[in-house]
Motif scaffolding. Sequence first.
Motif, PDB file in Angstrom:
ATOM      1  N   THR B 147       0.777  -1.210   0.061  1.00 47.02           N
ATOM      2  CA  THR B 147       0.020   0.205  -0.054  1.00 47.02           C
ATOM      3  C   THR B 147       0.860   1.122   0.053  1.00 47.02           C
ATOM      4  N   PRO B 148       0.427   2.441  -0.243  1.00 50.25           N
ATOM      5  CA  PRO B 148       0.929   3.706  -0.194  1.00 50.25           C
ATOM      6  C   PRO B 148       1.860   3.791   1.211  1.00 50.25           C
ATOM      7  N   GLU B 149       1.190   3.370   2.208  1.00 46.99           N
ATOM      8  CA  GLU B 149       1.672   3.521   3.728  1.00 46.99           C
ATOM      9  C   GLU B 149       2.897   2.626   3.861  1.00 46.99           C
ATOM     10  N   GLU B 151       4.590   1.152   1.596  1.00 48.22           N
ATOM     11  CA  GLU B 151       5.793   1.358   0.729  1.00 48.22           C
ATOM     12  C   GLU B 151       6.599   2.664   1.392  1.00 48.22           C
TER      13      GLU B 151
END
Lengths: 357, 199
Positions: B147-149, B151
């Motif tokens: 997920t963006p978080e 990563e």
Amino acid sequence: MLLSLHEVRGFRCLTEVRFEPAPGLNLVRGRNAQGKTSLLESILFVATSKSHRTAQERELLLHEAESFHLRTVLERRGTPVTLEANWWRGTKRFKVNGVPQQRMSDILGQLNVVLFSPEDVDIVKGGASARRRFMDMELAQVDKGYLNALQLYRQVLRQRNELLKRPKPDRDLLRAWEPQFVESGRAIMESRGRFLEELAAIATETHASIGGGEALQVRYEPDVKQADQLQETLDKYLESDLRRQQTTRGPHRDDIGLFIAERPARDYGSQGQQKTAALAMRLAVVELVRQRTGEYPVLMLDEVLAELDADRCQRLFLAIPEAVQCIATTTQLEGAPAGYAGDFASFLIEGGRLERR
Amino acid sequence: MFIESPRVTRLIDAFRRLPGVGRRSAERMALHLLSAPEDIAYELSDALREARASIRWCSVCSHLTETDPCPICADERRDHGLICVVEQPFAVIAIEKGGSYKGVYHVLHGVLSPLDGIGPSELKLDRLFRRLEDGAVREVVLATNTTPEGEATALFLSRQIAERGVAVSRIAHGVPMGGGLEYADEATLAQAIQGRTKL
């Protein structure tokens, strides 16, 4: 692409509607506030999971209801596809051929639609955000990678902006979000660049053919000039970002430059001329979708006909290819649109009920 | 739900706070427990209470455990020079099922997310960094989600860990084993092609 059936239960004032549009032109007639726009809005919702009129989905419900249900049958390259959208107490569920869909990117692109509505004059007259909305909505329908990149970019931007609001944001923490910002930002810019390049050529031609007069020019105006300068820009604007507590530069500030006779379209001409330019933009998307997917999208025209004189109306219908299925609303209860001599199917909508005329 | 009882409502609300449980399922579970033989309900409440009271975080890796340190941290046959960092205990269980990983773990119990007010101190990252101090750890594998978080967390950790002179790696992203490519989504395939390896 052919929409053969669209059923609506409990969407705005539409209690129960069964709409079976014909190929070619369909006129949805009715007096004001009878549900014409809501019908188009419900088709847009099943195609894109969004309304063009509101972000508050509760407003889409019938008075005191808790759910609405939409079911659409379409033909794509000769194969029937069934789409369903259910909204129940704040959660929406989508099915394609009866199979539940988890990802937005699997819903978009099933039914390609292009809607022109009276608010679209904002594409010309409004701020940059109206033009970004135009790009995002049309691009997401034809470019799956675009939606993924856009969702990632927005999330990373929100997180980074939140960090910037802290009293003393940690540089290392800020930096942890940058590669994803740069990567998704670049993908967005490249998609927008290609899209607008293709669209520009078509829009200029369409604009001329619907009687726009002087030449319409369209060009991408990215906030950061080159996609490979995003990291550089982040570094350069770090101080300014920290001071203003938000990300100053990036694709979230992009714009589309629209010019008529080489002057900014926003300052040029009458309301009518601006509207013609906006209409040319949407019609250009119809052709672009065909070029990208091999099929025309369904074109929906909300309250366009009433404002056009016979000459402009005729030019508009000449500009729409015969193979396009078009659904147009009108307050004219009888007869063909001014200047139109072809075949059409006619429907009457009254108090949220629809019947074939 | 038309049972006029604040107790029933409380039970339904308790179920609704669980991951993956919506209103409908919560109502079904609550009604089932109230109408089935009472043993079923009491067995659930006993099991829940006992499990919750006896399980804590491992003082070394923060994985859920009954003994401290946890069986994985206490196992001398495992490679204590290799630490795999994961978001949730669930990931430890998944990797252990694979059976090929012989190192130890570190569970963050979350990811960096400014929007949720979660920063390095909420994740107790100093506990992880302390494990790197004595020089016994050779490598840290970052296995946070993609997920963006997840990563961003991996990226932040990679810099912090590298500064401490320990090798860092990120788990590979790619297509599932034994499955056809047609079942992978576009984003996964794009990643898999980007992260291709030389033969």
